[in-house]
Scaffold this motif. Structure first.
Motif, PDB file in Angstrom:
ATOM      1  N   VAL A  42     -24.878  61.979 -24.899  1.00  0.00           N
ATOM      2  CA  VAL A  42     -23.734  63.237 -24.963  1.00  0.00           C
ATOM      3  C   VAL A  42     -23.564  63.055 -26.378  1.00  0.00           C
ATOM      4  CG1 VAL A  42     -21.399  63.724 -24.449  1.00  0.00           C
ATOM      5  CG2 VAL A  42     -23.224  62.773 -22.806  1.00  0.00           C
ATOM      6  N   THR A  43     -23.476  64.594 -26.976  1.00  0.00           N
ATOM      7  CA  THR A  43     -23.303  64.624 -28.533  1.00  0.00           C
ATOM      8  C   THR A  43     -21.814  65.338 -28.575  1.00  0.00           C
ATOM      9  OG1 THR A  43     -24.146  66.579 -28.407  1.00  0.00           O
ATOM     10  CG2 THR A  43     -25.693  64.805 -28.988  1.00  0.00           C
ATOM     11  N   ARG A  44     -21.505  64.968 -29.781  1.00  0.00           N
ATOM     12  CA  ARG A  44     -20.068  65.573 -29.763  1.00  0.00           C
ATOM     13  C   ARG A  44     -19.857  67.217 -29.470  1.00  0.00           C
ATOM     14  NH1 ARG A  44     -15.398  64.550 -32.764  1.00  0.00           N
ATOM     15  NH2 ARG A  44     -14.120  66.426 -32.862  1.00  0.00           N
ATOM     16  N   GLN A  45     -21.324  67.654 -29.740  1.00  0.00           N
ATOM     17  CA  GLN A  45     -21.343  69.005 -29.996  1.00  0.00           C
ATOM     18  C   GLN A  45     -21.239  69.636 -28.526  1.00  0.00           C
ATOM     19  OE1 GLN A  45     -24.890  70.722 -31.022  1.00  0.00           O
ATOM     20  NE2 GLN A  45     -24.359  72.743 -31.264  1.00  0.00           N
ATOM     21  N   GLU A  46     -21.764  68.696 -27.411  1.00  0.00           N
ATOM     22  CA  GLU A  46     -21.833  68.832 -26.312  1.00  0.00           C
ATOM     23  C   GLU A  46     -20.122  68.719 -25.499  1.00  0.00           C
ATOM     24  OE1 GLU A  46     -24.649  66.699 -24.241  1.00  0.00           O
ATOM     25  OE2 GLU A  46     -24.353  67.617 -22.213  1.00  0.00           O
ATOM     26  N   LEU A  47     -19.623  67.749 -26.162  1.00  0.00           N
ATOM     27  CA  LEU A  47     -18.344  67.643 -25.705  1.00  0.00           C
ATOM     28  C   LEU A  47     -17.628  68.680 -25.797  1.00  0.00           C
ATOM     29  CD1 LEU A  47     -17.663  63.854 -26.442  1.00  0.00           C
ATOM     30  CD2 LEU A  47     -18.011  64.754 -24.298  1.00  0.00           C
ATOM     31  N   GLU A  48     -17.641  69.383 -26.977  1.00  0.00           N
ATOM     32  CA  GLU A  48     -16.959  70.500 -27.493  1.00  0.00           C
ATOM     33  C   GLU A  48     -17.149  71.541 -26.622  1.00  0.00           C
ATOM     34  OE1 GLU A  48     -17.321  70.822 -31.630  1.00  0.00           O
ATOM     35  OE2 GLU A  48     -15.764  69.114 -32.033  1.00  0.00           O
ATOM     36  N   ARG A  49     -18.568  71.733 -26.221  1.00  0.00           N
ATOM     37  CA  ARG A  49     -18.867  72.850 -25.435  1.00  0.00           C
ATOM     38  C   ARG A  49     -18.308  72.554 -24.052  1.00  0.00           C
ATOM     39  NH1 ARG A  49     -21.255  77.851 -24.895  1.00  0.00           N
ATOM     40  NH2 ARG A  49     -22.458  77.997 -22.964  1.00  0.00           N
ATOM     41  N   GLY A  50     -18.205  71.476 -23.514  1.00  0.00           N
ATOM     42  CA  GLY A  50     -17.679  70.852 -22.297  1.00  0.00           C
ATOM     43  C   GLY A  50     -16.370  71.362 -22.437  1.00  0.00           C
ATOM     44  N   ARG A  51     -15.419  71.095 -23.216  1.00  0.00           N
ATOM     45  CA  ARG A  51     -14.080  71.678 -23.321  1.00  0.00           C
ATOM     46  C   ARG A  51     -13.960  72.967 -23.299  1.00  0.00           C
ATOM     47  NH1 ARG A  51     -10.586  69.688 -28.552  1.00  0.00           N
ATOM     48  NH2 ARG A  51     -12.256  70.938 -29.492  1.00  0.00           N
ATOM     49  N   ASP A  52     -14.802  73.727 -24.034  1.00  0.00           N
ATOM     50  CA  ASP A  52     -14.686  75.284 -23.764  1.00  0.00           C
ATOM     51  C   ASP A  52     -14.724  75.588 -22.316  1.00  0.00           C
ATOM     52  OD1 ASP A  52     -14.490  77.467 -25.528  1.00  0.00           O
ATOM     53  OD2 ASP A  52     -16.806  77.457 -25.093  1.00  0.00           O
ATOM     54  N   ARG A  53     -16.131  75.215 -21.910  1.00  0.00           N
ATOM     55  CA  ARG A  53     -16.342  75.567 -20.582  1.00  0.00           C
ATOM     56  C   ARG A  53     -15.239  74.919 -19.510  1.00  0.00           C
ATOM     57  NH1 ARG A  53     -19.627  79.681 -21.391  1.00  0.00           N
ATOM     58  NH2 ARG A  53     -18.803  79.522 -23.629  1.00  0.00           N
ATOM     59  N   PHE A  54     -14.717  74.016 -19.564  1.00  0.00           N
ATOM     60  CA  PHE A  54     -13.905  73.398 -18.506  1.00  0.00           C
ATOM     61  C   PHE A  54     -12.468  74.425 -18.520  1.00  0.00           C
ATOM     62  CE2 PHE A  54     -10.009  70.744 -17.571  1.00  0.00           C
ATOM     63  CZ  PHE A  54     -10.694  69.906 -16.315  1.00  0.00           C
ATOM     64  N   ASN A  55     -12.058  74.690 -19.661  1.00  0.00           N
ATOM     65  CA  ASN A  55     -10.940  75.320 -20.100  1.00  0.00           C
ATOM     66  C   ASN A  55     -11.095  77.015 -19.492  1.00  0.00           C
ATOM     67  OD1 ASN A  55      -9.610  73.337 -21.150  1.00  0.00           O
ATOM     68  ND2 ASN A  55      -9.821  73.927 -23.353  1.00  0.00           N
ATOM     69  N   VAL A  69     -21.795  78.788 -14.096  1.00  0.00           N
ATOM     70  CA  VAL A  69     -21.992  77.870 -14.979  1.00  0.00           C
ATOM     71  C   VAL A  69     -23.560  77.117 -14.802  1.00  0.00           C
ATOM     72  CG1 VAL A  69     -21.006  75.669 -15.693  1.00  0.00           C
ATOM     73  CG2 VAL A  69     -19.632  77.193 -14.718  1.00  0.00           C
ATOM     74  N   THR A  70     -24.350  77.380 -16.144  1.00  0.00           N
ATOM     75  CA  THR A  70     -25.538  76.895 -15.947  1.00  0.00           C
ATOM     76  C   THR A  70     -25.530  75.193 -16.006  1.00  0.00           C
ATOM     77  OG1 THR A  70     -25.516  76.357 -18.469  1.00  0.00           O
ATOM     78  CG2 THR A  70     -26.200  78.814 -17.778  1.00  0.00           C
ATOM     79  N   PRO A  71     -26.800  74.544 -15.606  1.00  0.00           N
ATOM     80  CA  PRO A  71     -26.731  73.220 -15.601  1.00  0.00           C
ATOM     81  C   PRO A  71     -26.282  72.450 -16.820  1.00  0.00           C
ATOM     82  CG  PRO A  71     -28.665  74.102 -14.352  1.00  0.00           C
ATOM     83  CD  PRO A  71     -27.809  75.458 -14.993  1.00  0.00           C
ATOM     84  N   GLN A  72     -26.886  73.066 -17.696  1.00  0.00           N
ATOM     85  CA  GLN A  72     -26.689  72.274 -19.178  1.00  0.00           C
ATOM     86  C   GLN A  72     -25.212  72.213 -19.380  1.00  0.00           C
ATOM     87  OE1 GLN A  72     -29.328  71.707 -21.764  1.00  0.00           O
ATOM     88  NE2 GLN A  72     -27.742  70.396 -22.180  1.00  0.00           N
ATOM     89  N   ASP A  73     -24.599  73.468 -19.037  1.00  0.00           N
ATOM     90  CA  ASP A  73     -22.869  73.715 -19.103  1.00  0.00           C
ATOM     91  C   ASP A  73     -22.355  72.789 -18.213  1.00  0.00           C
ATOM     92  OD1 ASP A  73     -23.026  74.880 -21.264  1.00  0.00           O
ATOM     93  OD2 ASP A  73     -22.594  76.899 -20.390  1.00  0.00           O
ATOM     94  N   ARG A  74     -22.725  72.623 -17.029  1.00  0.00           N
ATOM     95  CA  ARG A  74     -22.150  71.567 -16.023  1.00  0.00           C
ATOM     96  C   ARG A  74     -22.306  70.041 -16.534  1.00  0.00           C
ATOM     97  NH1 ARG A  74     -26.071  73.612 -11.361  1.00  0.00           N
ATOM     98  NH2 ARG A  74     -26.000  75.612 -11.872  1.00  0.00           N
ATOM     99  N   TRP A  75     -23.323  69.681 -17.082  1.00  0.00           N
ATOM    100  CA  TRP A  75     -23.212  68.491 -17.753  1.00  0.00           C
ATOM    101  C   TRP A  75     -22.310  68.146 -18.759  1.00  0.00           C
ATOM    102  CZ3 TRP A  75     -24.950  64.710 -14.805  1.00  0.00           C
ATOM    103  CH2 TRP A  75     -26.042  64.880 -13.968  1.00  0.00           C
ATOM    104  N   ALA A  76     -22.230  69.292 -19.545  1.00  0.00           N
ATOM    105  CA  ALA A  76     -21.124  69.256 -20.550  1.00  0.00           C
ATOM    106  C   ALA A  76     -19.635  69.098 -20.029  1.00  0.00           C
ATOM    107  CB  ALA A  76     -21.412  70.315 -21.498  1.00  0.00           C
ATOM    108  N   ILE A  77     -19.518  69.815 -18.849  1.00  0.00           N
ATOM    109  CA  ILE A  77     -18.193  69.552 -18.306  1.00  0.00           C
ATOM    110  C   ILE A  77     -17.743  68.415 -17.796  1.00  0.00           C
ATOM    111  CG2 ILE A  77     -16.986  70.474 -16.270  1.00  0.00           C
ATOM    112  CD1 ILE A  77     -18.043  73.431 -16.895  1.00  0.00           C
ATOM    113  N   ILE A  78     -18.907  67.868 -17.114  1.00  0.00           N
ATOM    114  CA  ILE A  78     -18.884  66.518 -16.594  1.00  0.00           C
ATOM    115  C   ILE A  78     -18.509  65.501 -17.609  1.00  0.00           C
ATOM    116  CG2 ILE A  78     -20.181  64.743 -15.535  1.00  0.00           C
ATOM    117  CD1 ILE A  78     -21.475  66.837 -13.970  1.00  0.00           C
ATOM    118  N   ALA A  79     -19.040  65.639 -18.746  1.00  0.00           N
ATOM    119  CA  ALA A  79     -18.843  64.681 -19.875  1.00  0.00           C
ATOM    120  C   ALA A  79     -17.450  64.849 -20.544  1.00  0.00           C
ATOM    121  CB  ALA A  79     -20.014  65.122 -21.179  1.00  0.00           C
ATOM    122  N   TYR A  80     -17.015  66.239 -20.431  1.00  0.00           N
ATOM    123  CA  TYR A  80     -15.508  66.258 -20.978  1.00  0.00           C
ATOM    124  C   TYR A  80     -14.427  65.755 -19.984  1.00  0.00           C
ATOM    125  CZ  TYR A  80     -11.518  68.760 -22.498  1.00  0.00           C
ATOM    126  OH  TYR A  80     -10.316  68.833 -22.980  1.00  0.00           O
TER     127      TYR A  80
END
Lengths: 219, 190
Positions: free
Chosen positions: B81-94, B153-164
């Protein structure tokens, strides 16, 4: 030889002489006004829909992000219309008996999409892509207006070619930071034009010549 | 003379009138989701033929696309998990989750305040301990009254959300001592 012209002929002649240019100019003016009136452009005219969906309630009232329903706006030309399942994500539990949602429930049970009426209808010879506008920093509001204040959706802008070009000639007037694209209430903090130029550079907006080229929109 | 005059007017009317045809405005190209009589269900946006695999969509990575391997829920993430992915996850979670789960995962989102059954807090011990694959399943297939989000939510974004979600859980149970020294000033403020 009898008189050819009656005594009133002079007046008639003068009236016609002066009146004709007025009539011509007036006709052109009237046609122009009609072409830009809500009658022709449909700007500000609420469109009847099978379900009286209110962006005002869902966006301003509940704070739901545009992308919750318009899921493909960042990745495709078409912003995406929500599937009935998206409506029912909440409305399977809330307002389950509401008469105004009857056609949504019917759509789900019959597996038939809701027939929304298109509000923004571009001519078929126009190529438009939501994703590039969103990615480069054009906010939803720039074209759709304060959609969060619309109880029933209407067109906020003409979407005529001149209107498109106005922005393609001066993108710096509309550009916003990438984080504020979906914020419907964002206002530029400082001088928009100055800020816009920086944003244009950051976003890598092509030259005015390139983005006003015919083939940008007519491909 | 009169005949030529009226002929000219007629010709002008024909020429001008012919310019008013809308064939190019409405040509045979169909817009997305446009209705069209060609298909029996009148829907121009066609579903995929069963068993077709679009190019680049051979979803054969079970970890990434299913969140389970041989029927066992996965733990951890398909890639670091990268910082970029976490930020994406925050974005998608919101965008997709906070409407019900609330911005911090408490289960107090706006839709819950308007009468939607309250989801469990993401800070429950059960969910803190749950494997990442479980969270992936819930987003993909839905859970209880929660609808599936696979189409949104794409699989990629699902993982980003889970990380967040893991970030939210971590933050909830952290103390000031968990904050790196150089970041402490940002929390206590000026």
């Amino acid at each position: 030889m009898p008189q050819l012209f009656s005594p009133g002929a002079n007046t008639l002649f003068r009236t016609v002489l002066i009146g004709t240019p007025f009539l011509l100019i007036g006709t052109v003016f009237a046609l122009y006004r009609i072409a830009y009136s809500p009658y022709a452009t449909q700007v500000g005219v609420p469109v009847d829909q099978p379900v009286p969906f209110s962006h005002q309630h869902h966006v301003a009232g509940l704070g739901i992000d545009c992308r919750y329903c318009h899921t493909s706006v960042e990745t495709s030309a078409f912003a995406g219309m929500p599937a009935t399942a998206t409506c029912m994500t909440c409305h399977s539990q809330i307002w389950t008996q509401a008469p105004i949602l009857a056609s949504v429930r019917e759509s789900l049970s019959l597996n038939q999409p809701i027939r929304w009426t298109r509000v923004h209808q571009l001519a078929d010879y126009v190529y438009f892509d939501h994703s590039i506008h969103v990615r480069k920093g054009i906010g939803c509001v720039s074209c759709h207006g304060q959609i969060d204040q619309m109880p029933i959706t209407w067109k906020a802008n003409t979407l005529q070619m001149g209107w498109c070009l106005e922005c393609h000639k001066h993108p710096d007037r509309a550009l916003r930071p990438p984080s504020e694209v979906f914020n419907l209430n964002w206002k530029p903090a400082g001088d928009q034009t100055l800020q816009g130029r920086t944003l244009a550079k950051q976003a890598g907006i092509k030259s005015i010549q390139e983005i006003t080229d015919c083939t940008t929109c007519h491909r | 003379m009169k005949r030529i005059g009226s002929g000219c007017v007629l010709l002008l009317a024909i020429v001008l009138g012919s310019g008013c045809r809308e064939e190019m405005r409405n040509d045979s190209r169909l817009k997305p989701l446009q209705e069209d009589a060609f298909f029996a269900d009148r829907n121009s946006s066609r579903p995929l033929v069963p068993n077709t695999v679009p190019r680049g969509h051979a979803n054969n990575d079970d970890f990434f696309y299913q969140g389970e391997i041989n029927g066992k829920l996965v733990r951890g993430f398909p890639s670091p998990v990268t910082r970029q992915e976490l930020e994406r996850g925050r974005d998608r979670f919101n965008i997709y989750c906070s409407v019900c789960h609330g911005p911090t995962g408490e289960g107090d989102g706006m839709i819950v305040q308007r009468g939607f059954p309250q989801p469990p807090s993401l800070h429950d011990q059960r969910l803190r301990d749950a494997p990442e694959g479980h969270l992936f399943h819930v987003i993909t297939r839905g859970y209880g009254v929660m609808y599936p989000y696979a189409d949104r939510v794409t699989p990629q974004d699902r993982w980003a959300i889970i990380a967040y979600i893991r970030v939210l859980q971590l933050a909830r149970n952290s103390t000031i001592n968990d904050v790196p020294p150089d970041q402490k000033a940002r929390l206590t403020g000026p």
